[in-house]
Design a protein around this motif. Sequence first.
Motif, PDB file in Angstrom:
ATOM      1  N   PHE A   1       0.877  -1.055   0.084  1.00 61.65           N
ATOM      2  CA  PHE A   1       0.030  -0.143   0.037  1.00 61.65           C
ATOM      3  C   PHE A   1       0.838   1.215   0.166  1.00 61.65           C
ATOM      4  CE2 PHE A   1      -2.325   3.290   2.216  1.00 61.65           C
ATOM      5  CZ  PHE A   1      -3.440   3.514   1.351  1.00 61.65           C
ATOM      6  N   TYR A   2       0.642   2.332  -0.624  1.00 65.36           N
ATOM      7  CA  TYR A   2       1.355   3.595  -0.675  1.00 65.36           C
ATOM      8  C   TYR A   2      -0.005   4.502  -0.253  1.00 65.36           C
ATOM      9  CZ  TYR A   2       4.801   1.408  -3.267  1.00 65.36           C
ATOM     10  OH  TYR A   2       5.707   0.890  -3.671  1.00 65.36           O
ATOM     11  N   ASP A   3       0.482   5.659   0.530  1.00 61.20           N
ATOM     12  CA  ASP A   3      -0.244   6.663   0.922  1.00 61.20           C
ATOM     13  C   ASP A   3      -0.741   7.586  -0.216  1.00 61.20           C
ATOM     14  OD1 ASP A   3      -0.401   6.076   3.735  1.00 61.20           O
ATOM     15  OD2 ASP A   3       1.649   6.829   4.122  1.00 61.20           O
ATOM     16  N   VAL A   4       0.212   7.785  -1.055  1.00 64.32           N
ATOM     17  CA  VAL A   4      -0.148   8.729  -2.050  1.00 64.32           C
ATOM     18  C   VAL A   4       0.698   8.189  -3.494  1.00 64.32           C
ATOM     19  CG1 VAL A   4       1.787  10.343  -1.461  1.00 64.32           C
ATOM     20  CG2 VAL A   4       0.005  11.202  -2.802  1.00 64.32           C
ATOM     21  N   ILE A   5      -0.106   8.673  -4.596  1.00 57.50           N
ATOM     22  CA  ILE A   5       0.539   8.564  -5.729  1.00 57.50           C
ATOM     23  C   ILE A   5       0.636   9.763  -6.668  1.00 57.50           C
ATOM     24  CG2 ILE A   5       0.396   7.255  -8.108  1.00 57.50           C
ATOM     25  CD1 ILE A   5      -0.826   4.839  -6.629  1.00 57.50           C
ATOM     26  N   PHE A   6       1.703  10.067  -6.924  1.00 55.34           N
ATOM     27  CA  PHE A   6       1.627  11.204  -7.864  1.00 55.34           C
ATOM     28  C   PHE A   6       1.764  10.563  -9.269  1.00 55.34           C
ATOM     29  CE2 PHE A   6       3.279  13.241  -3.863  1.00 55.34           C
ATOM     30  CZ  PHE A   6       2.648  14.451  -3.933  1.00 55.34           C
ATOM     31  N   MET A   7       0.851  10.936 -10.165  1.00 56.91           N
ATOM     32  CA  MET A   7       0.399  10.096 -11.305  1.00 56.91           C
ATOM     33  C   MET A   7       0.886  11.271 -12.364  1.00 56.91           C
ATOM     34  SD  MET A   7      -0.746   7.246 -12.415  1.00 56.91           S
ATOM     35  CE  MET A   7      -1.868   6.529 -11.057  1.00 56.91           C
ATOM     36  N   ASP A   8       1.758  10.640 -13.220  1.00 53.48           N
ATOM     37  CA  ASP A   8       2.006  11.419 -14.275  1.00 53.48           C
ATOM     38  C   ASP A   8       0.922  11.177 -15.330  1.00 53.48           C
ATOM     39  OD1 ASP A   8       3.224  12.648 -16.528  1.00 53.48           O
ATOM     40  OD2 ASP A   8       5.168  11.903 -16.489  1.00 53.48           O
ATOM     41  N   ILE A   9       0.350  11.961 -16.142  1.00 55.04           N
ATOM     42  CA  ILE A   9      -0.724  11.595 -17.080  1.00 55.04           C
ATOM     43  C   ILE A   9      -0.103  11.168 -18.379  1.00 55.04           C
ATOM     44  CG2 ILE A   9      -2.536  12.925 -18.180  1.00 55.04           C
ATOM     45  CD1 ILE A   9      -2.754  12.629 -15.221  1.00 55.04           C
ATOM     46  N   GLN A  10       1.011  11.592 -18.799  1.00 51.29           N
ATOM     47  CA  GLN A  10       1.443  10.798 -20.106  1.00 51.29           C
ATOM     48  C   GLN A  10       2.552   9.973 -19.964  1.00 51.29           C
ATOM     49  OE1 GLN A  10       2.627  14.392 -22.109  1.00 51.29           O
ATOM     50  NE2 GLN A  10       0.492  15.120 -22.776  1.00 51.29           N
ATOM     51  N   MET A  11       2.290   8.685 -19.847  1.00 54.88           N
ATOM     52  CA  MET A  11       2.921   7.575 -19.602  1.00 54.88           C
ATOM     53  C   MET A  11       2.756   6.603 -20.839  1.00 54.88           C
ATOM     54  SD  MET A  11       2.904   6.515 -15.515  1.00 54.88           S
ATOM     55  CE  MET A  11       1.433   6.370 -15.400  1.00 54.88           C
ATOM     56  N   PRO A  12       3.934   5.826 -21.238  1.00 54.21           N
ATOM     57  CA  PRO A  12       3.778   4.938 -22.292  1.00 54.21           C
ATOM     58  C   PRO A  12       2.885   3.693 -21.779  1.00 54.21           C
ATOM     59  CG  PRO A  12       5.980   4.726 -21.322  1.00 54.21           C
ATOM     60  CD  PRO A  12       5.441   5.850 -20.677  1.00 54.21           C
TER      61      PRO A  12
ATOM     62  N   GLU B   1      -8.153   5.054 -13.262  1.00 54.44           N
ATOM     63  CA  GLU B   1      -9.424   4.511 -13.428  1.00 54.44           C
ATOM     64  C   GLU B   1      -9.284   3.056 -13.039  1.00 54.44           C
ATOM     65  OE1 GLU B   1     -11.336   7.099 -16.916  1.00 54.44           O
ATOM     66  OE2 GLU B   1     -10.093   5.347 -17.493  1.00 54.44           O
ATOM     67  N   GLU B   2      -8.073   2.240 -13.441  1.00 57.46           N
ATOM     68  CA  GLU B   2      -7.895   0.856 -12.925  1.00 57.46           C
ATOM     69  C   GLU B   2      -7.808   0.808 -11.393  1.00 57.46           C
ATOM     70  OE1 GLU B   2      -7.747  -2.935 -13.663  1.00 57.46           O
ATOM     71  OE2 GLU B   2      -8.639  -1.415 -14.835  1.00 57.46           O
ATOM     72  N   ILE B   3      -7.162   1.816 -10.902  1.00 62.30           N
ATOM     73  CA  ILE B   3      -6.878   1.648  -9.234  1.00 62.30           C
ATOM     74  C   ILE B   3      -8.290   1.977  -8.633  1.00 62.30           C
ATOM     75  CG2 ILE B   3      -5.983   3.128  -7.435  1.00 62.30           C
ATOM     76  CD1 ILE B   3      -3.577   3.746  -9.359  1.00 62.30           C
ATOM     77  N   TYR B   4      -9.084   2.895  -9.193  1.00 62.56           N
ATOM     78  CA  TYR B   4     -10.500   3.094  -8.369  1.00 62.56           C
ATOM     79  C   TYR B   4     -11.084   1.799  -8.795  1.00 62.56           C
ATOM     80  CZ  TYR B   4     -13.620   6.478  -6.894  1.00 62.56           C
ATOM     81  OH  TYR B   4     -14.733   7.220  -6.340  1.00 62.56           O
ATOM     82  N   HIS B   5     -11.028   1.185  -9.732  1.00 57.80           N
ATOM     83  CA  HIS B   5     -11.939   0.125  -9.842  1.00 57.80           C
ATOM     84  C   HIS B   5     -11.377  -1.081  -9.004  1.00 57.80           C
ATOM     85  CE1 HIS B   5     -14.123  -3.475 -11.887  1.00 57.80           C
ATOM     86  NE2 HIS B   5     -12.821  -3.740 -12.092  1.00 57.80           N
ATOM     87  N   LEU B   6     -10.205  -1.322  -8.902  1.00 64.42           N
ATOM     88  CA  LEU B   6      -9.622  -2.353  -7.993  1.00 64.42           C
ATOM     89  C   LEU B   6      -9.522  -2.112  -6.532  1.00 64.42           C
ATOM     90  CD1 LEU B   6      -6.742  -3.368 -10.475  1.00 64.42           C
ATOM     91  CD2 LEU B   6      -8.725  -4.700  -9.961  1.00 64.42           C
ATOM     92  N   TRP B   7      -9.392  -0.779  -6.149  1.00 62.92           N
ATOM     93  CA  TRP B   7      -9.198  -0.662  -4.823  1.00 62.92           C
ATOM     94  C   TRP B   7     -10.364   0.169  -4.216  1.00 62.92           C
ATOM     95  CZ3 TRP B   7      -4.786  -1.369  -7.800  1.00 62.92           C
ATOM     96  CH2 TRP B   7      -3.949  -2.485  -7.583  1.00 62.92           C
ATOM     97  N   ALA B   8     -11.225   0.556  -4.840  1.00 57.93           N
ATOM     98  CA  ALA B   8     -12.243   1.713  -4.506  1.00 57.93           C
ATOM     99  C   ALA B   8     -11.818   2.486  -3.328  1.00 57.93           C
ATOM    100  CB  ALA B   8     -13.479   0.741  -4.348  1.00 57.93           C
ATOM    101  N   GLU B   9     -12.325   2.106  -2.172  1.00 63.89           N
ATOM    102  CA  GLU B   9     -12.273   3.036  -0.995  1.00 63.89           C
ATOM    103  C   GLU B   9     -11.078   2.802  -0.368  1.00 63.89           C
ATOM    104  OE1 GLU B   9     -14.435   5.414  -0.181  1.00 63.89           O
ATOM    105  OE2 GLU B   9     -15.521   4.708  -1.909  1.00 63.89           O
ATOM    106  N   SER B  10     -10.259   1.792  -0.517  1.00 62.66           N
ATOM    107  CA  SER B  10      -8.830   1.670   0.124  1.00 62.66           C
ATOM    108  C   SER B  10      -7.876   2.014  -0.594  1.00 62.66           C
ATOM    109  CB  SER B  10      -8.866   0.096   0.642  1.00 62.66           C
ATOM    110  OG  SER B  10      -8.762  -0.411  -0.594  1.00 62.66           O
ATOM    111  N   ARG B  11      -7.847   2.957  -1.869  1.00 60.73           N
ATOM    112  CA  ARG B  11      -6.975   3.035  -2.656  1.00 60.73           C
ATOM    113  C   ARG B  11      -6.098   4.290  -2.177  1.00 60.73           C
ATOM    114  NH1 ARG B  11      -8.074   8.021  -4.981  1.00 60.73           N
ATOM    115  NH2 ARG B  11     -10.159   8.788  -4.932  1.00 60.73           N
ATOM    116  N   PRO B  12      -5.112   4.655  -2.605  1.00 63.48           N
ATOM    117  CA  PRO B  12      -4.202   5.507  -2.240  1.00 63.48           C
ATOM    118  C   PRO B  12      -4.801   7.131  -2.642  1.00 63.48           C
ATOM    119  CG  PRO B  12      -2.919   3.992  -3.355  1.00 63.48           C
ATOM    120  CD  PRO B  12      -4.178   3.938  -3.511  1.00 63.48           C
ATOM    121  N   TYR B  13      -4.508   8.062  -2.182  1.00 62.81           N
ATOM    122  CA  TYR B  13      -4.581   9.452  -2.653  1.00 62.81           C
ATOM    123  C   TYR B  13      -3.845   9.575  -3.972  1.00 62.81           C
ATOM    124  CZ  TYR B  13      -5.599  14.496  -1.725  1.00 62.81           C
ATOM    125  OH  TYR B  13      -5.951  15.796  -1.857  1.00 62.81           O
ATOM    126  N   ILE B  14      -4.509   9.965  -4.845  1.00 64.16           N
ATOM    127  CA  ILE B  14      -3.938  10.378  -6.162  1.00 64.16           C
ATOM    128  C   ILE B  14      -3.909  11.579  -6.454  1.00 64.16           C
ATOM    129  CG2 ILE B  14      -3.822   9.525  -8.675  1.00 64.16           C
ATOM    130  CD1 ILE B  14      -5.244   7.228  -7.751  1.00 64.16           C
TER     131      ILE B  14
END
Length: 111
Positions: free
Chosen positions: A30-41, A50-63
């Motif tokens: 588990f990670y507390d926070v993910i700094f998500m780059d938008i433009q990744m290969p 969207e996949e994180i939200y689908h798989l981990w829902a309420e227990s997901r990290p802050y993005i």
Amino acid sequence: MAEKLFQKLGYKIEVVPNGYEVLNWLQQQFYDVIFMDIQMPGLDGIEATEEIYHLWAESRPYIIAMTANAIERDRANCLAAGMDHYISKPVKVEALFQAIQLMEERRYRNS
């Protein structure tokens, strides 16, 4: 630059090259926070979120989106995908601190 800044502030971070790796790392720990780059290969930041939200829902990290795309439509797309916050590049230290503070406030309210 962001990696060095986080390390200087005392944070342990992992840097991955694409959205698939983000998902792999999240399956391992588990990670507390993910700094998500938008433009990744492969799997970009929007798709990965969207996949994180689908798989981990309420227990997901802050993005937090980190992107060079700084128009309002890009911000809206990031938030619509399930990201909690948005920072444009080049990253300003003040914006980074604000995003982390908002994450901490949210964690405090939810505990």
